[in-house]
Write an enzyme that holds these catalytic residues in place. Structure first.
Site, PDB file in Angstrom:
ATOM      1  N   TYR A 119       0.597  -1.280   0.021  1.00  0.00           N
ATOM      2  CA  TYR A 119      -0.036  -0.018  -0.068  1.00  0.00           C
ATOM      3  C   TYR A 119       0.955   1.299  -0.070  1.00  0.00           C
ATOM      4  O   TYR A 119       1.851   1.218   0.881  1.00  0.00           O
ATOM      5  CB  TYR A 119      -0.972  -0.034   1.212  1.00  0.00           C
ATOM      6  CG  TYR A 119      -1.899   1.316   1.382  1.00  0.00           C
ATOM      7  CD1 TYR A 119      -2.975   1.010   0.535  1.00  0.00           C
ATOM      8  CD2 TYR A 119      -1.358   2.479   2.066  1.00  0.00           C
ATOM      9  CE1 TYR A 119      -3.614   2.371   0.524  1.00  0.00           C
ATOM     10  CE2 TYR A 119      -2.284   3.422   1.889  1.00  0.00           C
ATOM     11  CZ  TYR A 119      -3.398   3.492   1.413  1.00  0.00           C
ATOM     12  OH  TYR A 119      -4.407   4.498   1.196  1.00  0.00           O
ATOM     13  N   TRP A 121       1.360   5.491  -1.794  1.00  0.00           N
ATOM     14  CA  TRP A 121       1.055   6.489  -2.947  1.00  0.00           C
ATOM     15  C   TRP A 121       1.985   6.386  -4.222  1.00  0.00           C
ATOM     16  O   TRP A 121       1.909   7.114  -5.154  1.00  0.00           O
ATOM     17  CB  TRP A 121       0.863   7.984  -2.265  1.00  0.00           C
ATOM     18  CG  TRP A 121      -0.484   8.379  -1.910  1.00  0.00           C
ATOM     19  CD1 TRP A 121      -1.267   7.687  -0.930  1.00  0.00           C
ATOM     20  CD2 TRP A 121      -1.076   9.309  -2.576  1.00  0.00           C
ATOM     21  NE1 TRP A 121      -2.472   8.497  -0.953  1.00  0.00           N
ATOM     22  CE2 TRP A 121      -2.662   9.285  -1.859  1.00  0.00           C
ATOM     23  CE3 TRP A 121      -1.114  10.431  -3.718  1.00  0.00           C
ATOM     24  CZ2 TRP A 121      -3.371  10.351  -2.095  1.00  0.00           C
ATOM     25  CZ3 TRP A 121      -2.067  11.169  -3.817  1.00  0.00           C
ATOM     26  CH2 TRP A 121      -3.141  11.359  -3.227  1.00  0.00           C
TER      27      TRP A 121
HETATM   28  N1  LIG Z   1      -0.893  18.312   1.818  1.00  0.00           N
HETATM   29  C1  LIG Z   1      -1.526  17.336   1.583  1.00  0.00           C
HETATM   30  N2  LIG Z   1      -2.753  16.985   1.355  1.00  0.00           N
HETATM   31  C2  LIG Z   1      -3.109  15.725   1.284  1.00  0.00           C
HETATM   32  C3  LIG Z   1      -2.448  14.542   1.871  1.00  0.00           C
HETATM   33  C4  LIG Z   1      -1.273  14.936   2.345  1.00  0.00           C
HETATM   34  O1  LIG Z   1      -0.490  14.074   2.777  1.00  0.00           O
HETATM   35  N3  LIG Z   1      -0.727  16.118   2.141  1.00  0.00           N
HETATM   36  N4  LIG Z   1      -2.974  13.429   1.821  1.00  0.00           N
HETATM   37  C5  LIG Z   1      -4.403  13.170   0.878  1.00  0.00           C
HETATM   38  C6  LIG Z   1      -4.885  11.796   1.430  1.00  0.00           C
HETATM   39  S1  LIG Z   1      -4.278  10.263   1.004  1.00  0.00           S
HETATM   40  C7  LIG Z   1      -6.100  11.692   1.654  1.00  0.00           C
HETATM   41  S2  LIG Z   1      -6.855  10.209   2.080  1.00  0.00           S
HETATM   42  C8  LIG Z   1      -6.914  13.129   2.118  1.00  0.00           C
HETATM   43  C9  LIG Z   1      -7.450  12.912   3.513  1.00  0.00           C
HETATM   44  O2  LIG Z   1      -8.322  13.689   3.622  1.00  0.00           O
HETATM   45  P1  LIG Z   1      -8.812  14.129   5.098  1.00  0.00           P
HETATM   46  O3  LIG Z   1      -9.387  13.115   5.709  1.00  0.00           O
HETATM   47  O4  LIG Z   1     -10.182  15.022   4.860  1.00  0.00           O
HETATM   48  O5  LIG Z   1      -7.702  14.951   5.626  1.00  0.00           O
HETATM   49  P2  LIG Z   1      -7.146  15.272   7.050  1.00  0.00           P
HETATM   50  O6  LIG Z   1      -6.137  16.329   6.921  1.00  0.00           O
HETATM   51  O7  LIG Z   1      -6.615  14.058   7.580  1.00  0.00           O
HETATM   52  O8  LIG Z   1      -8.384  15.616   8.015  1.00  0.00           O
HETATM   53  C10 LIG Z   1      -9.182  16.932   7.520  1.00  0.00           C
HETATM   54  C11 LIG Z   1      -9.657  17.653   8.793  1.00  0.00           C
HETATM   55  O9  LIG Z   1     -10.483  16.917   9.460  1.00  0.00           O
HETATM   56  C12 LIG Z   1     -10.661  17.446  10.890  1.00  0.00           C
HETATM   57  N5  LIG Z   1     -11.084  16.609  11.964  1.00  0.00           N
HETATM   58  C13 LIG Z   1     -10.605  15.557  12.323  1.00  0.00           C
HETATM   59  N6  LIG Z   1     -11.230  14.753  13.122  1.00  0.00           N
HETATM   60  C14 LIG Z   1     -12.347  15.444  13.039  1.00  0.00           C
HETATM   61  C15 LIG Z   1     -13.574  15.207  13.786  1.00  0.00           C
HETATM   62  O10 LIG Z   1     -13.685  14.131  14.484  1.00  0.00           O
HETATM   63  N7  LIG Z   1     -14.767  15.837  13.575  1.00  0.00           N
HETATM   64  C16 LIG Z   1     -14.581  17.033  12.332  1.00  0.00           C
HETATM   65  N8  LIG Z   1     -15.601  17.679  12.370  1.00  0.00           N
HETATM   66  N9  LIG Z   1     -13.490  17.285  12.042  1.00  0.00           N
HETATM   67  C17 LIG Z   1     -12.328  16.400  12.277  1.00  0.00           C
HETATM   68  C18 LIG Z   1      -9.310  17.699  11.107  1.00  0.00           C
HETATM   69  O11 LIG Z   1      -9.313  19.162  11.737  1.00  0.00           O
HETATM   70  C19 LIG Z   1      -8.440  17.681   9.768  1.00  0.00           C
HETATM   71  O12 LIG Z   1      -7.614  18.766   9.582  1.00  0.00           O
HETATM   72  O13 LIG Z   1      -6.046  14.104   1.955  1.00  0.00           O
HETATM   73  C20 LIG Z   1      -5.233  14.042   0.929  1.00  0.00           C
HETATM   74  N10 LIG Z   1      -4.529  15.587   0.805  1.00  0.00           N
HETATM   75  N1  LIG Z   2      -2.261   8.733  12.296  1.00  0.00           N
HETATM   76  C1  LIG Z   2      -2.659   8.674  11.053  1.00  0.00           C
HETATM   77  N2  LIG Z   2      -2.214   7.968   9.940  1.00  0.00           N
HETATM   78  C2  LIG Z   2      -2.446   7.981   8.666  1.00  0.00           C
HETATM   79  C3  LIG Z   2      -3.398   8.925   8.226  1.00  0.00           C
HETATM   80  C4  LIG Z   2      -3.951   9.724   9.401  1.00  0.00           C
HETATM   81  O1  LIG Z   2      -4.720  10.355   8.883  1.00  0.00           O
HETATM   82  N3  LIG Z   2      -3.501   9.628  10.455  1.00  0.00           N
HETATM   83  N4  LIG Z   2      -3.561   8.824   6.949  1.00  0.00           N
HETATM   84  C5  LIG Z   2      -3.647   7.787   6.187  1.00  0.00           C
HETATM   85  C6  LIG Z   2      -3.729   7.888   4.723  1.00  0.00           C
HETATM   86  S1  LIG Z   2      -5.004   8.507   4.273  1.00  0.00           S
HETATM   87  C7  LIG Z   2      -2.893   7.482   3.909  1.00  0.00           C
HETATM   88  S2  LIG Z   2      -3.348   7.379   2.034  1.00  0.00           S
HETATM   89  C8  LIG Z   2      -1.517   6.885   4.097  1.00  0.00           C
HETATM   90  C9  LIG Z   2      -0.466   7.200   3.247  1.00  0.00           C
HETATM   91  O2  LIG Z   2       0.677   6.350   3.343  1.00  0.00           O
HETATM   92  P1  LIG Z   2       1.637   6.102   2.112  1.00  0.00           P
HETATM   93  O3  LIG Z   2       1.036   6.131   0.773  1.00  0.00           O
HETATM   94  O4  LIG Z   2       2.272   5.077   2.525  1.00  0.00           O
HETATM   95  O5  LIG Z   2       2.727   7.167   2.444  1.00  0.00           O
HETATM   96  P2  LIG Z   2       3.672   8.138   1.502  1.00  0.00           P
HETATM   97  O6  LIG Z   2       4.525   8.778   2.216  1.00  0.00           O
HETATM   98  O7  LIG Z   2       3.074   8.692   0.277  1.00  0.00           O
HETATM   99  O8  LIG Z   2       4.519   6.741   0.937  1.00  0.00           O
HETATM  100  C10 LIG Z   2       4.917   6.568  -0.371  1.00  0.00           C
HETATM  101  C11 LIG Z   2       6.354   6.095  -0.478  1.00  0.00           C
HETATM  102  O9  LIG Z   2       6.694   5.556  -1.775  1.00  0.00           O
HETATM  103  C12 LIG Z   2       7.845   6.127  -2.220  1.00  0.00           C
HETATM  104  N5  LIG Z   2       8.027   6.352  -3.709  1.00  0.00           N
HETATM  105  C13 LIG Z   2       7.454   7.432  -4.490  1.00  0.00           C
HETATM  106  N6  LIG Z   2       7.815   6.948  -5.528  1.00  0.00           N
HETATM  107  C14 LIG Z   2       8.264   5.976  -5.849  1.00  0.00           C
HETATM  108  C15 LIG Z   2       8.849   5.103  -7.127  1.00  0.00           C
HETATM  109  O10 LIG Z   2       8.687   5.561  -8.069  1.00  0.00           O
HETATM  110  N7  LIG Z   2       9.304   3.943  -6.732  1.00  0.00           N
HETATM  111  C16 LIG Z   2       9.332   3.501  -5.361  1.00  0.00           C
HETATM  112  N8  LIG Z   2       9.769   2.263  -5.094  1.00  0.00           N
HETATM  113  N9  LIG Z   2       8.898   4.137  -4.453  1.00  0.00           N
HETATM  114  C17 LIG Z   2       8.517   5.296  -4.478  1.00  0.00           C
HETATM  115  C18 LIG Z   2       8.245   7.372  -1.500  1.00  0.00           C
HETATM  116  O11 LIG Z   2       9.548   7.714  -1.148  1.00  0.00           O
HETATM  117  C19 LIG Z   2       7.457   6.995  -0.242  1.00  0.00           C
HETATM  118  O12 LIG Z   2       8.258   6.779   0.777  1.00  0.00           O
HETATM  119  O13 LIG Z   2      -1.426   7.043   5.626  1.00  0.00           O
HETATM  120  C20 LIG Z   2      -2.370   6.910   6.515  1.00  0.00           C
HETATM  121  N10 LIG Z   2      -1.612   7.083   7.826  1.00  0.00           N
HETATM  122 MO   LIG Z   3      -5.215   8.724   1.970  1.00  0.00          MO
END
Ligand SMILES: Nc1nc2c(c(=O)[nH]1)N[C@H]1C(S)=C(S)[C@@H](COP(=O)(O)OP(=O)(O)OC[C@H]3O[C@@H](n4cnc5c(=O)[nH]c(N)nc54)[C@H](O)[C@@H]3O)O[C@H]1N2
Ligand SMILES: Nc1nc2c(c(=O)[nH]1)N[C@H]1C(S)=C(S)[C@@H](COP(=O)(O)OP(=O)(O)OC[C@H]3O[C@@H](n4cnc5c(=O)[nH]c(N)nc54)[C@H](O)[C@@H]3O)O[C@H]1N2
Ligand SMILES: [Mo]
Length: 773
Positions: A119, A121
């Site tokens: 899993y 990105w």
């Molecule tokens: N810059 C940046 N953008 C991203 C990502 C990133 O790594 N960096 N990751 C991307 C990914 S993989 C995903 S899945 C999306 C995730 O999208 P989201 O899950 O929406 O993103 P988060 O920033 O985890 O949460 C958004 C906001 O929800 C609020 N929140 C948390 N808990 C609660 C609660 O119980 N109630 C309410 N009302 N609000 C709450 C928090 O204040 C938080 O800032 O974002 C994407 N966008």
């Molecule tokens: N506590 C907490 N934990 C969370 C979340 C949260 O809200 N709270 N959010 C969750 C969510 S929504 C998500 S989506 C996950 C995200 O978790 P991940 O998707 O595992 O996070 P990334 O840091 O994007 O990891 C991608 C890795 O791929 C590597 N990579 C990039 N390009 C390449 C390539 O071309 N080849 C290879 N071999 N490697 C490459 C990068 O260096 C990086 O280390 O985290 C989750 N974890």
């Molecule tokens: Mo995510």
């Protein structure tokens, strides 16, 4: 294909490229990469700076490495995983060793002995997508144990098919921005529409338009209600009513709003009769005739701590104006996370807005910069993964459970399943030591299999917990095509700079391994990577021409740059169903939106009832655990980076202070702890501790702190505390528990902690330096 950075004649040409966090132009000046935002992007983000500053950073992996214990004693040394030293080896040595180990594991245990979920990105680019590549490679060998669903919205992904017919229906096929800007009078946003999250989109984002559309909505007179703990979850310049229920109590607020819609006679009864099943039973729950408690504003107020009058007036506004309800994914990354997105859908149904202009439900609007954008009529294809002969899988966030308890039974979506006995873990393009919960437990889990293999461009904590680490190129070091289903352009991703050290493309690594294992023809399909990129483009051209559309030939596309996609018309969530609920009935048992799910009732799960029902989570301020850990930590997505990617880059490090991640808290919580802005603090609970730098601000509600995810896990021994993360990774604190037996999804957003000042010395962050000199 010409590599823009290679030829002297193209030295001052700025090549085209894209990433999950923005399109850009880049050029190499010797070993230095410069990037600038692409002219197609009206509102670029600084995350692209991480690429230029990261591409030659010492955190990159230069050569193949093998963990010393594994090299000398193989699986017998697995206890040392994560604390052993690495030996740099030649590519041939590494690939021979790995091919031998794959032969052994497939020979003795078959595909069920290999976990290839991998899993993560990865990077943008339709061909060099690491996860797709590793799946195709393992499929050529007979398959692998896979993972299903995401960390993002794992609870919704399992729930929504039962209650809305599909997950895509409420998360991908949502109202377009154009529709919202024109028709929405009230946006009620549970969890916000955060600008930082709009930075990213899987596959690429040529143009960032989310903030622009929000401004347009505001200037057209839309009223905004932000429900959530952080003011930053909605663009500052948008005036909004900011409601701050206790985190994790939104369900009570939503149920209270539903109760008020009934009491104020604002339920659209025609809509619920025609399009929903189970409203009568749910209404009995709201009135209290089933359990003796009426679910009204007063009831909700006691749980979520929002004024009764605010709840009543919000219900009134929702029942009397064109209201769009959004629910961020974050709300479901908590125990019982299935309930919130379900209840938000029901609220939208009760107002009769679903499928109507400017109204209804958009799960995760703003969670990604592509949500709300229109989709391409002819989407660009993905690289085919082949067929997985192994049927075994786990829900993605059960990785540690699987490794720790092979053979154990668990429940998931109506099934009783058994964890497989995995001997080899293969990861390419993900960082479980960033994304998973309770990282100290994950360390134990990672010491169980015989072998862990990681392809990485940088020395992430996951690479440090592997036995074999193979250096992968970054996207700017190879050629590809960027495309997302909802991106405005198809983007050539031109190679901008030579690969770092001995880094190779994942495809080439797998092709050589497949050669050693006798599956090269299946894996490569007889093509090189450049041939594949061209073939995928030409395949898409064929589809375009079938749809009577034209696009440039490959050479012109590669030369001229981004191609503007033809987009579908605007859409609204579930509009086909609403326009004809008989012909377009939903794929649920009743064919309608399920306020009560008979399927879920039959599962008979005490942690996932047949209709949304308030049950207090464990990690919240209203329960017993808060007596020991009185601060509710929000571990959300970071601002300056995508997850943990390029954590060492300049945009990411701008958000750190004194080299550590920043934890934000309210002055009223800082004062009694004698904490001043900039202090070093220990954030802790009974699962672990991490260090961070505190920032004191009123933009966080009281009793809440915010520590974003993404700081690379840096476990070091600190006197008196044992092993702690000195960098500020919140996943040393979070619980490794599923949302419920239904979805078994990630609950990492929410965790209770205490925060205290730390005045003793703490070792500096080491994790951005390579483990071997
Ligand atoms: N810059 C940046 N953008 C991203 C990502 C990133 O790594 N960096 N990751 C991307 C990914 S993989 C995903 S899945 C999306 C995730 O999208 P989201 O899950 O929406 O993103 P988060 O920033 O985890 O949460 C958004 C906001 O929800 C609020 N929140 C948390 N808990 C609660 C609660 O119980 N109630 C309410 N009302 N609000 C709450 C928090 O204040 C938080 O800032 O974002 C994407 N966008
Ligand atoms: N506590 C907490 N934990 C969370 C979340 C949260 O809200 N709270 N959010 C969750 C969510 S929504 C998500 S989506 C996950 C995200 O978790 P991940 O998707 O595992 O996070 P990334 O840091 O994007 O990891 C991608 C890795 O791929 C590597 N990579 C990039 N390009 C390449 C390539 O071309 N080849 C290879 N071999 N490697 C490459 C990068 O260096 C990086 O280390 O985290 C989750 N974890
Ligand atoms: Mo995510």
């Amino acid at each position: 294909m010409t590599a823009v950075g290679d030829a002297a004649s193209t030295a001052d040409r700025w090549g085209h490229h894209t990433s999950h966090f923005g399109s850009f132009r880049g050029r190499a000046d010797g070993d230095r990469l410069q990037v600038r935002p692409h002219e197609c992007d009206p509102e670029p983000y600084d995350l692209i700076d991480n690429i230029a500053s990261g591409v030659r950073h010492e955190a990159r992996v230069t050569r193949p490495h093998v963990r010393r214990g594994w090299l000398e004693r193989g699986a017998q040394s697995k206890d040392l995983r994560g604390r052993d030293e690495f030996v740099a080896v030649d590519w041939d040595v590494a690939l021979d060793l790995l091919a031998g180990e794959l032969r052994r594991v497939y020979g003795e245990f078959g595909a069920a002995g290999v976990f290839g979920g991998s899993y993560g990105w990865s990077s943008a680019g339709r061909f060099h997508h690491a996860q797709t590549q590793v799946h195709r490679f393992l499929n050529s060998l007979g398959g692998y144990v896979r993972s299903v669903n995401t960390y993002s919205s794992g609870a919704s992904e399992v729930l929504m098919p039962h209650v809305a017919g599909s997950h895509d229906a409420v998360i991908k096929q949502i109202n377009s921005w154009e529709d919202l800007a024109e028709h929405t009078e009230l946006l009620v946003s549970f969890g916000g529409v955060a600008s930082k999250n709009g930075a990213v989109n899987p596959g690429g984002i040529t143009s960032h338009v989310q903030n622009g559309w929000l401004r347009k909505m505001a200037s057209n007179g839309c009223r905004f209600v932000l429900v959530g703990p952080l003011r930053d979850d909605l663009l500052d310049e948008i005036e909004a009513d900011w409601l701050t229920p206790l985190p994790g109590s939104d369900l009570a607020l939503m149920i209270g709003l539903a109760g008020e819609l009934v009491l104020q006679d604002l339920v659209d009864r025609d809509f619920v009769d025609r399009y929903c099943s189970g409203f009568a039973e749910f209404e009995d729950y709201l009135s209290g005739s089933t359990d003796g408690t009426a679910k009204d504003a007063r009831w909700a107020s006691k749980i979520c701590r929002i004024e009764e009058s605010d709840i009543r007036s919000l219900a009134h506004a929702m029942g009397t104006s064109a209201t769009m309800i959004t629910c961020s994914y974050s709300l479901q990354r908590i125990r019982h996370g299935e309930q919130m997105p379900w209840m938000a859908l029901i609220l939208a149904a009760m107002t009769g807005g679903i499928g109507r202009p400017g109204r209804g439900y958009a799960h995760g609007l703003g969670a990604m910069g592509g949500n709300g954008k229109r989709e391409a009529v002819v989407p660009f294809p993905s690289f085919p993964q082949g067929v997985n002969e192994c049927s075994d899988f786990i829900p993605v966030a059960r990785i540690a459970d699987m490794l720790l308890a092979p053979g154990a039974d668990y429940e998931y979506n109506g099934e009783v399943r058994t964890y497989p006995d995995v001997k080899l873990v293969y990861w390419a393009g993900g960082n479980p030591f960033h994304h998973h919960q309770n990282l100290f437990r994950l360390q134990e889990a990672f010491r169980k299999p015989d072998t862990v293999v990681v392809h990485e461009s940088a020395w992430t904590s996951t690479a440090r917990h592997a036995d074999i680490v193979l250096p992968a190129t970054m996207s700017v070091e190879r050629s590809d095509i960027g495309a997302a289903r909802n991106d405005s352009h198809l983007m050539p991703m031109q190679q901008l700079i030579a690969p770092y050290g001995e880094a190779r493309d994942d495809f080439d690594i797998f092709a050589d391994l497949a050669g050693r294992l006798g599956t090269a023809a299946t894996y490569t399909g007889g093509r090189t990577s450049d041939e594949w990129v061209r073939a995928m483009y030409e395949h898409w051209l064929g589809r375009m021409s079938d749809a009577d559309m034209t696009a440039p030939d490959f050479e012109s596309f590669w030369q001229d740059g981004p191609f503007e996609m033809v987009l579908r018309p605007i859409r609204r969530t579930l509009e086909e169903f609403v326009s004809d609920p008989v012909a377009n009935k939903l794929n649920t048992r009743s064919g309608k939106i399920e306020i009560v799910s008979e399927v879920i009732r039959e599962f008979d799960y005490d942690d996932c009832p047949p209709h949304p029902t308030w049950t207090a989570p464990v990690e919240w301020l209203g329960g017993r655990r808060a007596e020991s850990f009185p601060i509710h930590l929000i571990a959300n997505q970071p601002d300056g980076k995508l997850h943990s990617q390029l954590d060492f880059g300049s945009a990411s490090t701008r958000h750190k202070r004194n080299g550590r991640e920043v934890v934000r808290m309210h002055p009223a919580d800082a004062a009694p702890r004698s904490l001043a802005d900039g202090d070093l603090v220990r954030v802790w609970n009974d699962r672990g501790s991490c260090f961070a730098t505190v920032e004191v601000t009123e933009r966080v509600m009281r009793s809440v702190a915010r520590l974003p995810t993404g700081a690379w896990f840096d476990p070091q021994v600190v006197g008196g505390l044992g092993t702690v993360c000195v960098h500020g990774n919140p996943n040393v604190l979070t619980a490794d528990t599923g949302t419920s037996r239904l979805a078994q999804a990630c609950t990492g957003q929410h965790v209770l902690v205490e925060i205290t000042k730390w005045e003793d010395p703490v070792p500096p962050v080491q994790v951005h330096r390579p483990p071997t000199p």
